[in-house]
Design an enzyme around this catalytic site. Sequence first.
Site, PDB file in Angstrom:
ATOM      1  N   GLU A 182      10.486   1.503  -0.188  1.00 35.83           N
ATOM      2  CA  GLU A 182       9.740   1.304   0.793  1.00 35.83           C
ATOM      3  C   GLU A 182      10.250   1.275   1.469  1.00 35.83           C
ATOM      4  O   GLU A 182       9.504   1.754   2.377  1.00 35.83           O
ATOM      5  CB  GLU A 182       8.937   0.170   0.664  1.00 35.83           C
ATOM      6  CG  GLU A 182       7.932  -0.174  -0.247  1.00 35.83           C
ATOM      7  CD  GLU A 182       6.751  -2.013   0.381  1.00 35.83           C
ATOM      8  OE1 GLU A 182       7.253  -2.468   0.869  1.00 35.83           O
ATOM      9  OE2 GLU A 182       5.973  -1.921  -0.643  1.00 35.83           O
ATOM     10  N   GLU A 217       3.581  -2.444  -7.285  1.00 37.31           N
ATOM     11  CA  GLU A 217       3.419  -4.527  -7.205  1.00 37.31           C
ATOM     12  C   GLU A 217       2.021  -4.232  -6.105  1.00 37.31           C
ATOM     13  O   GLU A 217       1.559  -2.874  -6.031  1.00 37.31           O
ATOM     14  CB  GLU A 217       4.472  -4.505  -5.483  1.00 37.31           C
ATOM     15  CG  GLU A 217       5.397  -4.310  -5.754  1.00 37.31           C
ATOM     16  CD  GLU A 217       6.416  -5.091  -4.415  1.00 37.31           C
ATOM     17  OE1 GLU A 217       5.698  -5.018  -3.438  1.00 37.31           O
ATOM     18  OE2 GLU A 217       7.296  -4.025  -3.884  1.00 37.31           O
TER      19      GLU A 217
HETATM   20  C1  GAL Z   1       5.813  -5.027  -0.140  1.00 38.07           C
HETATM   21  C2  GAL Z   1       6.946  -5.262  -1.047  1.00 38.07           C
HETATM   22  C3  GAL Z   1       7.926  -6.879  -1.972  1.00 38.07           C
HETATM   23  C4  GAL Z   1       7.909  -7.978  -0.486  1.00 38.07           C
HETATM   24  C5  GAL Z   1       5.525  -7.623  -0.632  1.00 38.07           C
HETATM   25  C6  GAL Z   1       4.877  -8.913  -0.183  1.00 38.07           C
HETATM   26  O1  GAL Z   1       5.834  -4.273   0.712  1.00 38.07           O
HETATM   27  O2  GAL Z   1       8.194  -4.211  -1.374  1.00 38.07           O
HETATM   28  O3  GAL Z   1       9.516  -7.013  -1.488  1.00 38.07           O
HETATM   29  O4  GAL Z   1       7.467  -8.240   0.503  1.00 38.07           O
HETATM   30  O5  GAL Z   1       5.753  -6.491   0.232  1.00 38.07           O
HETATM   31  O6  GAL Z   1       3.512  -8.397  -0.301  1.00 38.07           O
END
Ligand code: GAL
Length: 725
Positions: A378, A439
């Site tokens: 990110e 994710e």
């Molecule tokens: C994302 C990040 C993860 C975690 C997640 C929480 O943006 O890549 O490491 O923080 O959010 O939902």
Amino acid sequence: MRIVKVFNDNWRFAAEKLELNAPDNEFEPVVLPHSNKLFSHRAVDSNDYQFVSTYRKKFRLPEERKGRRVFLDFDGAMVESTVYLNNQIVGSHQGGYTPFSFDITDYLGSGENILTVYLDSTERPDVPPFGNLVDYLTFGGIYRDVYLRMVHPCHIHQVFARPQNVLTSPALACDIRLSQYQPDLVVRGILRDQHGKIVASTQQAVGSETLTLDFPAPLAVELWSLNTPALYTLELTLFEDTVPLDTTHHRIGFRTAEFRTEGGFYLNGKPVKLMGLNRHQTYPYIGAAAPARLQRQDADILKYELGCNVVRTSHYPQSPHFLDRCDEIGLLVFEEIPGWQHIGDEAWQSLVLRDVKAMIERDRNHPSIILWGVRVNESPDNSALYTRTNALAHELDPTRQTGGVRNYLDSEFLEDVFTYNDFSNSVVDPIHTPHLITEFGGHMFPTKTWDSEDHRIKHALLHAQVQNLQMGHDKIAGAIGWCAFDYHTHREFGSGDRICHHGVMDVFRLPKWAAYVYQSQLPPEQAVVLQAATHWTMGDRAGGSNHRLVVFSNCDEIDVFMADTHLGRFQPDRATYEHLPHPPFTVLWPPGFNPWTRDFDDLRIVGYIGGQAVAAQRIASDHTAHHLKLDVDAAQLWADGADMTRLIVKITDRYGNILPYAIYVVHLELEGDAVLFGENPLPLIGGQAALYVKAGQTEGTITITARAPDLPPASGTLALVEPDS
Ligand code: GAL
């Protein structure tokens, strides 16, 4: 020939920087993997492990080492290690997630040697992932294994085994780098199957420091796949004329893995929809210092308890033990470099490139790894840096594609696969393909094991919804949810207890209902799953009642009863989740049925496959605590002072269902040469909790007994056995 010794025992540790000649009694004895601090299960303050510590080990070298170069190999230590031998500095290494080695030959004495490691475990802004906030804790310590390696000065330094034409006429090309060139060298390679049977052998004269040893086609090998992860051992021996100088062993697999531009992912030429979860490597009490058994168990949990076919090692290269287990069981891996949202200065960026190299050189022989993550998770676009990380990855491993995880769609697409964190709570249409969701969920729906029934059901159904949508989208290769296990974090994140409750399992790796969304996707031949998402109360949901009962199961049909009243036979909710192999069941009460107007009684669900009853669950309507249960994960541990297993403690109803609001404190007693790592007394959280038992160094039996008020005690045993040499 080479001698490799595990170098984990007989270390001493001080939680401060001591003089090189400080007396031994200022240290405490420890065995690696080691956390520089043990924690309570309650909020962990990241300041508690951020200090410089001193590790010391005294050792003598075995006679056989004569004439050999001696190396110290560290699998990982957080964050900066400065190594001294016999009062002389040997070198230093920055970065907690990649391995490092030192040639200590010229520093060795003839008698006792004193090795000292100063370990700076602070969040050093000059070292990835640090420099800004990071949503996870890194913990401190020499938290992975250390080895002592004694080799002939002319030895095998690196090996990359590249299977060729795997689907048509398999062959193998082995790129070998030697430590140095000398005349009259020959390399012999032997390829063996899992039973040790020789599949092929070959040899070649060596003309320079690097060579490619070819095993010609066709090799009679089985493919490495998700269901039959066939592994082979490549044995390489370096000879000077006929005298063997060195032998190495490498476990490999024959498979192709490809994300195609049309959209999907293909393993051995066949489409596979990827369904997985992200894994952080941290644990309660012990930080990141988990021995091989716990590392391997996480892979097993992901494959067998969570039905995943892929895991992302967010956000760094993880333990070799974890990756070895992924190879053995057929679990695909997306591995990425350390980092989180922030890119530092030029020196920092040179460590990013160093990490790409270290990760790929360490791991490119793992058949389970299908993708290299070569961007800081990110982070903002950075053409210059990411052009270089991509080129480096392709140069070091032309056989695998690259990804780079971002959370905005208009990011510059420099890699082979557009790896995207999609927090839309559905799925967005890809702009680029191949497109892999890396994710979803996470902070969009934090969920604790002791949240209300409504909340926990919504959390589970969010995972069902996104996985269903991605499975129906032919431009999306798969989705990796955030995340497998709850994890410790800084105060800027999480729920105020410094934990991100984003897992489908809690920090102990105990399931929330969302875990059963995943597990129930397993084929029933592998495991029959039936789990109702209810505690069968009339008053825990908003508005009361328990109407719309959700059941996660891979059965064809279920019967639902209250006591002996049959409430109906139900099929999976294919209308809502048409693409999941095994959609959840949504049970609606039959007209006229109202549990309030009659005697509220026990719930009984029976699952059928092909008309046969294959599973059942009963839930007691009195919600009374009936059992204190103690489960010990492993039946035996190595008596090496480092091995560990998990102890799970639960309070259940008469049928074995966890009572999430049972507020109990459990007292544990242990007999034998082992220690408990965790809280004792142990407060249960959501009706359950876990701790670890760590082996001592004396063989024998360990007995653990748990006691809670008004319930019969529970006990478990395990054996401590001589470590495998
Ligand atoms: C994302 C990040 C993860 C975690 C997640 C929480 O943006 O890549 O490491 O923080 O959010 O939902």
